[in-house]
Design a protein around this motif. Structure first.
Motif, mmCIF file in Angstrom:
data_model
loop_
_atom_site.group_PDB
_atom_site.id
_atom_site.type_symbol
_atom_site.label_atom_id
_atom_site.label_comp_id
_atom_site.label_asym_id
_atom_site.label_seq_id
_atom_site.Cartn_x
_atom_site.Cartn_y
_atom_site.Cartn_z
ATOM 1 N N ASP A 358 -2.718 6.428 11.023
ATOM 2 C CA ASP A 358 -2.327 6.225 9.454
ATOM 3 C C ASP A 358 -3.201 5.742 8.669
ATOM 4 O OD1 ASP A 358 0.057 5.907 11.169
ATOM 5 O OD2 ASP A 358 0.586 4.086 11.209
ATOM 6 N N GLN A 359 -4.145 5.072 8.646
ATOM 7 C CA GLN A 359 -5.710 5.215 8.169
ATOM 8 C C GLN A 359 -6.158 6.396 7.781
ATOM 9 O OE1 GLN A 359 -6.627 2.003 6.872
ATOM 10 N NE2 GLN A 359 -7.544 2.876 5.662
ATOM 11 N N ARG A 362 -3.559 7.361 4.699
ATOM 12 C CA ARG A 362 -3.588 5.987 4.001
ATOM 13 C C ARG A 362 -4.716 7.121 2.525
ATOM 14 N NH1 ARG A 362 -1.714 2.200 6.663
ATOM 15 N NH2 ARG A 362 -3.880 1.889 7.446
ATOM 16 N N LYS A 366 -4.409 8.403 -1.053
ATOM 17 C CA LYS A 366 -5.151 6.999 -1.904
ATOM 18 C C LYS A 366 -6.060 8.222 -2.935
ATOM 19 C CE LYS A 366 -7.285 3.194 -1.859
ATOM 20 N NZ LYS A 366 -7.599 1.641 -1.564
#
Length: 594
Positions: A358-359, A362, A366
């Motif tokens: 998930d990171q 992201r 981003k």
């Protein structure tokens, strides 16, 4: 008939080699097979984080890694640069900070390293060989079948084309994203298989002139025709790679000449000798396996999780998978724990893989902030004719960021703001690196607040499930709290010497080795009890992988029963379960350093 204690490791990448080394250090002789003809010769990911360095220290391999790599936050390499090309307009840059100290001392003896995985793989292989281990290359596993006592493995010699079947007590699949082991036992992957498709061009070139004064970890190129990421894997040899987004274009589109033209545009000059030694394509995925274990077959590394490279988490997660798994497998093989202890491997590691997936996603999403601020799609797929045409041409429609008027200055500030927002992506934040914690598994919660989930900040705390805080007056890992952890059983950090007698009795009772260490200021610093979260008489019990099993903030009159329960939980047994001590190589009885 298989040897119920035999272990087969499929795949000799960093995860498989780490598992093999840890098993060798425990006295086992795992069989390691790899379908390749030899070790990897192409670099891929390039960051070895702090926690992985600590794991390598336990394996006796960290000094070689430090010698082969360079600190991620070194003054001459701690940058990420966004640019039109290496020789043209720079859009902005991000400084990668050194990992901060806590107000009670340094977070670790190590920082993150910039090291190519093929170099890491080679030094891990050398470490395995130094311990008497081997890898059989050119051996392809075609299938794995569960049996009553282990697994039957179908193997083919790549060179001879001959097949055979062999039986093993345990199989660890470390065979990468396309894992045959995982497919054989019917475990599926969850999540998108393809987020984007890239080509990687591996080349050698002397680009020192173009990067002088801004030596960076990564160069994000956003030109009119060519986009991608340039990575300098080895400064000494001038070994580089460029990751180029290509969508659905066939690889035949990019022959040697086309690849060279793309590189010239990314560099911003045709006056550079380029030696291309490999070109490959790959899918950017975001997937986690639905299970990590089926009977006597287990998965680790890319075989059970695939992340986007935005964050540098893939290889590190695999090494740490092995760290979590091997001590549990050893306890099961030596009959100090039932096989159900291995269920805690998935309970603990799968949520970490999901968090890291998930990171990474992201981080990828981003990056769109920069595109929006620049007015350039820096990771839009290139066209088939990307390398054709003049080199010095600014992306159409984009404001010239290097001009002197007020509008350009405002534009530069907006772009830099978007770049600064990428810190959690590139800074290898201590929260992601060291602050992860297991919430269920082989541990006993104590009701204290869980560690922060912030990716950048991290305040060490001996919360059950968390990594034991690092502390050492000498500054050396081997003298630290982490360096004192027993490779089997349980290690106690005690503020009262009465725990020594209790540890001895519980160890004899359970057959589990227990090592009692005094949590004293002379060895670990004046703030050690604050770091551990204990007062007078308190104690912290730690597992072989450095994660906290159980903690009591103060002296317990019923400490013997509490510690016995914690030891039983760490070895997959309830407090009332009958325990039959195995006849493994470790003799029961508490070791004392108190």
């Amino acid at each position: 008939m298989s040897d119920r204690n035999s272990v087969l490791i499929v795949g000799a990448g960093p995860t498989g080699l780490s598992a093999a080394i840890m098993l060798r250090l425990r006295g086992y002789d795992p069989v390691v097979l790899d379908r390749r003809a030899g070790l990897a010769n192409l670099p891929a990911a390039h960051v070895l984080n702090t926690r992985s360095c600590e794991v390598l220290a336990e394996m006796g391999a960290v000094d070689a890694a430090i010698a082969a790599g360079e600190p991620l936050s070194a003054s001459d390499s701690g940058l990420v640069v966004w640019t039109e090309s290496l020789s043209h307009r720079e859009y902005g840059r991000l400084h990668v900070p050194a990992a901060p100290d806590d107000d009670r001392g340094p977070l670790s003896a190590f920082g993150s390293l910039n090291i190519a995985p093929n170099r890491l793989e080679a030094l891990l292989y050398d470490r395995l060989v130094s311990l008497g281990g081997t890898v059989s290359f050119g051996e392809q596993v075609l299938g794995v079948k569960q049996t009553k006592e282990g697994a039957e493995v179908e193997i083919r010699s790549v060179a001879e084309g001959k097949g055979r079947k062999e039986a093993y007590g345990w199989v660890i699949g470390c065979d990468g994203a396309g894992s045959i082991v995982r497919k054989s036992i019917g475990i599926e992957m969850e999540g998108p298989r393809t987020l984007a498709r890239f080509m990687t061009i591996y080349f050698r070139a002397d680009l020192d002139h173009f990067v002088e004064g801004r030596r960076a970890i990564l160069y994000w190129v956003g030109g009119k025709d060519v986009r991608g990421v340039l990575i300098n894997f080895e400064k000494a040899t001038g070994t580089w790679a460029m990751l180029v987004p290509i969508a659905d274009l066939p690889m035949e589109t990019f022959d040697a000449d086309a690849s060279r033209r793309i590189l010239h545009k990314a560099i911003g000059s045709e006056d550079v000798a380029i030696d291309i030694f490999a070109v490959s394509d790959w899918n950017m995925s975001a997937q986690v396996a639905t299970a990590y274990r089926a009977g006597h077959v287990l998965l680790a590394g890319d075989a059970c999780h695939r992340f986007p490279p935005t964050g540098g988490l893939g290889m590190n997660t695999g090494i740490q998978d092995a760290h979590n798994l091997v001590w549990k497998l050893s306890a099961v093989i030596e009959q100090r724990a039932p096989a159900t202890l291995l269920d805690s491997y998935e309970q603990e590691r799968r949520p970490i893989a999901q968090r890291n997936t998930d990171q990474s996603v992201r981080n990828l999403m981003k990056m769109g902030m920069i595109d929006e601020a620049l007015g350039i799609a820096t990771l839009a797929p290139v066209l088939s004719d990307a390398g054709i045409g003049p080199i010095d041409s600014y992306p159409s429609g984009a404001l010239r960021i290097d001009e002197g008027h007020a509008e350009a200055a405002t534009h530069r500030a907006a772009v830099q703001h978007a770049i600064d927002a990428q810190a959690e992506h590139f800074a290898q934040g201590a929260g992601m690196d060291l602050g992860f914690s297991y919430t269920t598994g082989a541990l006993i919660p104590d009701g204290s607040p869980p560690p922060s989930t912030d990716t950048l900040s991290y305040r060490p705390d001996a919360h059950p499930g968390a990594r034991l805080p690092y502390a050492a007056v000498s500054g050396r890992f081997e003298d630290s709290t982490l360096g004192h952890i027993l490779s089997e059983g349980v290690t106690l950090f005690a503020a009262d010497d009465r725990w020594s007698a209790i540890a001895r009795e519980v160890s004899i009772d359970t057959g589990v080795p227990i090592h009692a260490v005094a949590a004293d200021a002379a060895r670990f610093g004046e703030r050690i009890k604050d770091l551990l979260g204990i007062g007078p008489g308190g104690v912290v019990a730690v597992r072989p992988d450095g994660h906290v099993l159980w903690r009591s903030a103060k002296w317990l009159e019923g400490g013997l029963a509490e510690l016995r329960h914690a030891v039983q939980v760490s070895h997959g047994r309830g407090v009332d379960a009958d325990f039959i001590a195995g006849t493994g190589k470790i003799t029961a009885g508490a070791q004392q350093d108190i």
